[in-house]
Design a protein around this motif. Structure first.
Motif, PDB file in Angstrom:
ATOM      1  N   GLU A 124      31.834   9.640  -0.410  1.00  0.00           N
ATOM      2  CA  GLU A 124      32.035  10.776  -1.308  1.00  0.00           C
ATOM      3  C   GLU A 124      30.760  11.603  -1.478  1.00  0.00           C
ATOM      4  OE1 GLU A 124      33.627   9.345  -4.965  1.00  0.00           O
ATOM      5  OE2 GLU A 124      35.593   8.864  -4.120  1.00  0.00           O
ATOM      6  N   SER A 125      29.608  10.967  -1.280  1.00  0.00           N
ATOM      7  CA  SER A 125      28.343  11.696  -1.409  1.00  0.00           C
ATOM      8  C   SER A 125      27.857  12.261  -0.072  1.00  0.00           C
ATOM      9  CB  SER A 125      27.267  10.794  -2.021  1.00  0.00           C
ATOM     10  OG  SER A 125      26.992   9.692  -1.167  1.00  0.00           O
ATOM     11  N   GLY A 126      28.712  12.192   0.963  1.00  0.00           N
ATOM     12  CA  GLY A 126      28.392  12.860   2.210  1.00  0.00           C
ATOM     13  C   GLY A 126      27.882  11.984   3.328  1.00  0.00           C
ATOM     14  N   TYR A 127      27.948  10.660   3.155  1.00  0.00           N
ATOM     15  CA  TYR A 127      27.457   9.743   4.181  1.00  0.00           C
ATOM     16  C   TYR A 127      28.582   9.308   5.109  1.00  0.00           C
ATOM     17  CZ  TYR A 127      22.719   8.910   2.394  1.00  0.00           C
ATOM     18  OH  TYR A 127      21.397   9.043   2.043  1.00  0.00           O
ATOM     19  N   TYR A 128      28.215   9.045   6.358  1.00  0.00           N
ATOM     20  CA  TYR A 128      29.112   8.365   7.284  1.00  0.00           C
ATOM     21  C   TYR A 128      28.893   6.872   7.101  1.00  0.00           C
ATOM     22  CZ  TYR A 128      31.220   6.686  11.618  1.00  0.00           C
ATOM     23  OH  TYR A 128      31.986   6.018  12.538  1.00  0.00           O
ATOM     24  N   THR A 129      29.977   6.113   6.973  1.00  0.00           N
ATOM     25  CA  THR A 129      29.856   4.681   6.691  1.00  0.00           C
ATOM     26  C   THR A 129      30.500   3.871   7.805  1.00  0.00           C
ATOM     27  OG1 THR A 129      31.923   4.590   5.414  1.00  0.00           O
ATOM     28  CG2 THR A 129      29.907   5.143   4.208  1.00  0.00           C
ATOM     29  N   SER A 130      29.771   2.872   8.283  1.00  0.00           N
ATOM     30  CA  SER A 130      30.302   2.015   9.354  1.00  0.00           C
ATOM     31  C   SER A 130      29.953   0.563   9.068  1.00  0.00           C
ATOM     32  CB  SER A 130      29.731   2.433  10.706  1.00  0.00           C
ATOM     33  OG  SER A 130      28.336   2.198  10.785  1.00  0.00           O
ATOM     34  N   ASN A 131      30.870  -0.317   9.451  1.00  0.00           N
ATOM     35  CA  ASN A 131      30.680  -1.747   9.224  1.00  0.00           C
ATOM     36  C   ASN A 131      31.011  -2.518  10.487  1.00  0.00           C
ATOM     37  OD1 ASN A 131      30.385  -4.230   7.550  1.00  0.00           O
ATOM     38  ND2 ASN A 131      32.553  -4.457   8.015  1.00  0.00           N
ATOM     39  N   ASN A 132      30.070  -3.292  10.977  1.00  0.00           N
ATOM     40  CA  ASN A 132      30.250  -4.073  12.207  1.00  0.00           C
ATOM     41  C   ASN A 132      29.865  -5.532  11.922  1.00  0.00           C
ATOM     42  OD1 ASN A 132      30.045  -5.225  14.783  1.00  0.00           O
ATOM     43  ND2 ASN A 132      29.347  -3.333  15.722  1.00  0.00           N
ATOM     44  N   VAL A 133      30.820  -6.415  11.635  1.00  0.00           N
ATOM     45  CA  VAL A 133      32.240  -6.144  11.555  1.00  0.00           C
ATOM     46  C   VAL A 133      32.826  -6.929  10.383  1.00  0.00           C
ATOM     47  CG1 VAL A 133      32.736  -8.027  13.179  1.00  0.00           C
ATOM     48  CG2 VAL A 133      34.418  -6.262  12.855  1.00  0.00           C
ATOM     49  N   LYS A 134      32.106  -7.950   9.897  1.00  0.00           N
ATOM     50  CA  LYS A 134      32.679  -8.868   8.904  1.00  0.00           C
ATOM     51  C   LYS A 134      32.853  -8.184   7.550  1.00  0.00           C
ATOM     52  CE  LYS A 134      32.179 -13.596   7.159  1.00  0.00           C
ATOM     53  NZ  LYS A 134      31.452 -14.878   7.293  1.00  0.00           N
ATOM     54  N   THR A 135      33.962  -8.507   6.894  1.00  0.00           N
ATOM     55  CA  THR A 135      34.188  -8.024   5.530  1.00  0.00           C
ATOM     56  C   THR A 135      34.191  -9.231   4.587  1.00  0.00           C
ATOM     57  OG1 THR A 135      36.575  -7.997   5.986  1.00  0.00           O
ATOM     58  CG2 THR A 135      35.368  -5.907   6.197  1.00  0.00           C
ATOM     59  N   ASP A 136      35.292 -10.002   4.569  1.00  0.00           N
ATOM     60  CA  ASP A 136      35.360 -11.239   3.774  1.00  0.00           C
ATOM     61  C   ASP A 136      35.060 -10.977   2.301  1.00  0.00           C
ATOM     62  OD1 ASP A 136      36.086 -13.851   3.849  1.00  0.00           O
ATOM     63  OD2 ASP A 136      34.159 -14.645   4.510  1.00  0.00           O
ATOM     64  N   TYR A 137      35.670  -9.915   1.759  1.00  0.00           N
ATOM     65  CA  TYR A 137      35.395  -9.510   0.376  1.00  0.00           C
ATOM     66  C   TYR A 137      36.311 -10.188  -0.644  1.00  0.00           C
ATOM     67  CZ  TYR A 137      33.319  -5.523   2.903  1.00  0.00           C
ATOM     68  OH  TYR A 137      32.610  -4.717   3.760  1.00  0.00           O
TER      69      TYR A 137
END
Length: 639
Positions: A124-137
């Motif tokens: 929302e503040s203008g950043y590109y976000t990427s996650n490689n790869v684990k979440t496990d939230y």
């Protein structure tokens, strides 16, 4: 009481002046998005602070060490939980997992619809976000990242956008550490000599254990090469001086006495922070190449948001430790709840020197007779040496009932071997730390006090999140639940439990049964109450009452109650029932036919060749498998 020391002293006038100056220099145009720092998280699994830059002579971490030479090393950084899912939930939300109800290992926690996690705020503040790869939230991550996949990378972003990117390396996980696979380290040319390692006192000193400990360092060396690759990619892209870099582990070593243990060995993590020259003003409050500022994972999300110049959501409970809004916390809190099929409720508070731990289920040893502790590697080695009667005393303690309270002086006792809880000279400190812990649990409506079965049942009944369910309890109601929970291990006479047996609140009734389970004297005088509680309308209460009855009484109805609870459609309640059945040991034998013919088939599948999914069905299956093993049934479990 004011718990925080504010670093920044600029008042209301100075931010206004800064806005005016920026407006002049930009001639009325918006600040270019690229003027904001890129932020890169390089995280890995299951390692305590053993990088070379932390002074470990066995570590081969040239990339991390070279980065550390122009960075900041945090000496007091902590995961708030000693196992991955609750640790990662805390990291990504900026909230204590115990507030959300996401503190159990692998669950499906309903969270507030209004909750925005770190990548959402950054997007929302203008950043590109990427996650490689684990979440496990412990809750769904769908739609919360621009990209979350094995190919996610900052290089996939639109031109001109700043990025927040996460890369998680699994090579240091307890699986590879204990497996001793040569293929995991085939890229290395040098290997750690097992004869050079120094084992902690709570692990047996055997050739196999030394080999495992040495292999852990080799896996760290493999991870270091991964760090080098990412730094090279930043440099190739001309972004090294535009990017703030976090390098850290998700909790302590993936070995007994560390991962799953609520102590410093399980909670303390390495953390190296690189801030390029152009962003040094964001860390001007930190002097030198290392710092003793205390930080927990709950603070990472607010810190990143602050670095990006965005507004930290009010719901977030952590505090920024970098940027203009940086604060220094007086305490770091920790929690350990269900891991795999092993229930636990333990809480900790650390003041920078002393670590206080409270076990709310002290009758349960850390090293339970559960499948997770009967697998290969270090666990198999400990079991082998234990069977020969050769475990050192410090290791034997892992199998015994826990002390209700512990106090460690980490400055003089870094291996946590001397409990100071009964020393009169520490009475004042203990009172202060227990008060801080109690207040924190009540303020954040610690859902561990409600217990997993009750909190999930209420959330589904009310079509609500666990977070909102917990906040429907008043402060006074939570204080009463905590009062009941603090009786566990402290009961001097059964009459003390009577009011809680009959309490209108289910959580109080549940804790009265935990206290009864931990009570070492005869429980014959309260058998009428126990029989009544076996018929409780709340499954979590009825299950625990039936478990205690089988252990300490002779009412056959207890087996009927447990059988009925194993047949419930709600997997959370079934999991508690399966765990209670496992804890019966050989007394669970009358339930074997229904387990084998009706219950286990419902949760069987392809995961590890045994289980239906990675969540509740796996842990239900593990508990039922171990029950059968204890009762003499041969089970071909995973290796």
């Amino acid at each position: 009481m004011n718990r925080y020391k504010i670093f920044g002293k600029c008042g209301f006038f100075y931010p206004l002046l800064l806005v005016f100056i920026l407006g002049v220099f930009n001639c009325g145009h918006d600040v270019n998005a690229q003027d904001r720092p890129n932020i890169l998280w390089i995280s890995h699994e299951d390692l305590s602070p053993i990088y070379g830059c932390y002074g470990d002579s066995l570590a081969r971490t040239p990339a991390i060490d070279q980065l550390a030479e122009r960075s900041i090393r945090f000496n007091k950084a902590f995961s708030n939980a000693p196992i991955c899912a609750p640790a990662r939930s805390t990291l990504i939300t900026g909230m204590y997992a115990i507030s959300l109800g996401s503190q159990h290992l692998r669950s499906e926690t309903p969270v507030p619809e209004s909750m925005k996690i770190l990548p959402e705020v950054m997007r929302e503040s203008g950043y590109y976000t990427s996650n490689n790869v684990k979440t496990d939230y412990n809750f769904s991550h769908e739609g919360r990242w621009d990209e979350s996949s094995s190919t996610a990378h900052w290089r996939n972003r639109p031109e001109g956008k700043p990025f927040f990117s996460v890369f998680n390396f699994m090579i240091t996980h307890e699986g590879p550490t204990n497996a001793l696979r040569k293929s995991d380290t085939e890229s290395l040319t040098a290997f750690t000599d097992p004869d050079r390692v120094r084992l902690p006192p709570y692990l047996p000193d055997s050739p196999k254990m030394r080999e495992i400990w040495a292999h852990m360092y080799d896996l760290l060396a493999v991870f270091d090469r991964g760090v080098a690759r990412l730094l090279s990619q930043l440099e190739e892209d001309g972004l090294l001086e535009e990017t703030i870099i976090f390098v850290f582990s998700d909790h302590g070593h993936g070995l007994p006495g560390h991962k799953r243990w609520l102590n410093n060995a399980g909670l303390q993590v390495p953390f190296v922070l690189h801030v390029p020259e152009k962003y040094q003003h964001l860390v001007s409050h930190i002097r030198g190449a290392e710092t003793d500022i205390k930080v927990g994972f709950v603070d990472f999300a607010p810190t990143v948001i602050s670095l990006a110049g965005a507004k930290v959501p009010e719901m977030m409970e952590g505090k920024p430790f970098l940027g203009q809004e940086a604060v220094e916390k007086e305490y770091v809190f920790g929690y350990r709840d269900r891991a795999d099929d092993c229930y636990e409720v333990s809480r900790s508070v650390y003041d920078g020197r002393y670590l206080y731990i409270r076990h709310f289920m002290p009758q349960l040893p850390y090293y339970q007779n559960a499948l997770i502790f009967n697998k290969g590697g270090s666990y198999e080695e400990i079991n082998r040496i234990r069977d020969r009667g050769q475990l050192p005393d410090a290791a034997q303690r892992m199998f015994a009932a826990k002390e209700v309270e512990l106090l460690y002086d980490l400055e003089n006792d870094p291996m946590e071997q001397t409990n100071l809880i009964d020393r009169p000279e520490f009475a004042g400190l203990i009172q202060k730390l227990t008060g801080e812990l109690d207040e924190w649990m009540i303020r954040n409506r610690d859902t561990g006090l409600i217990t997993e079965g009750i909190m999930m049942q209420e959330a589904r009944t009310k079509n609500s999140s666990v977070y909102e369910v917990a906040r429907s309890y008043s402060k006074e109601e939570f204080e009463k639940i905590l009062e009941a929970a603090k009786m566990v291990g402290k009961v001097s006479g059964l009459e003390e439990l009577e009011p809680y047996f009959k309490a209108g609140d289910a959580a109080q009734r549940f804790w009265s049964l935990i206290a009864l389970d931990a009570y070492e004297g005869t429980i014959e005088p309260v058998m009428p109450e126990l029989k009544e509680l076996m018929q409780d309308e709340v499954p979590a209460v009825a299950i625990k009452a039936a478990e205690v009855m089988v252990k300490r009484g002779n009412d056959p109805l207890a087996f009927t109650v447990l059988e009925n609870m194993l047949k419930l459609p709600d997997e959370v309640q079934v999991l508690q029932a399966a765990i209670s059945v496992r804890q019966l040991g050989e007394k669970a034998a009358p339930l074997l036919p229904v387990i084998q013919n009706e219950i286990f088939p419902k949760y069987a599948g392809d995961i590890w060749g045994r289980y239906k999914s990675w969540s509740y069905p796996m842990f239900i299956g593990m508990a039922l498998d171990q029950t059968q093993i204890i009762c003499g049934i041969g089970i071909d479990t995973h290796k």
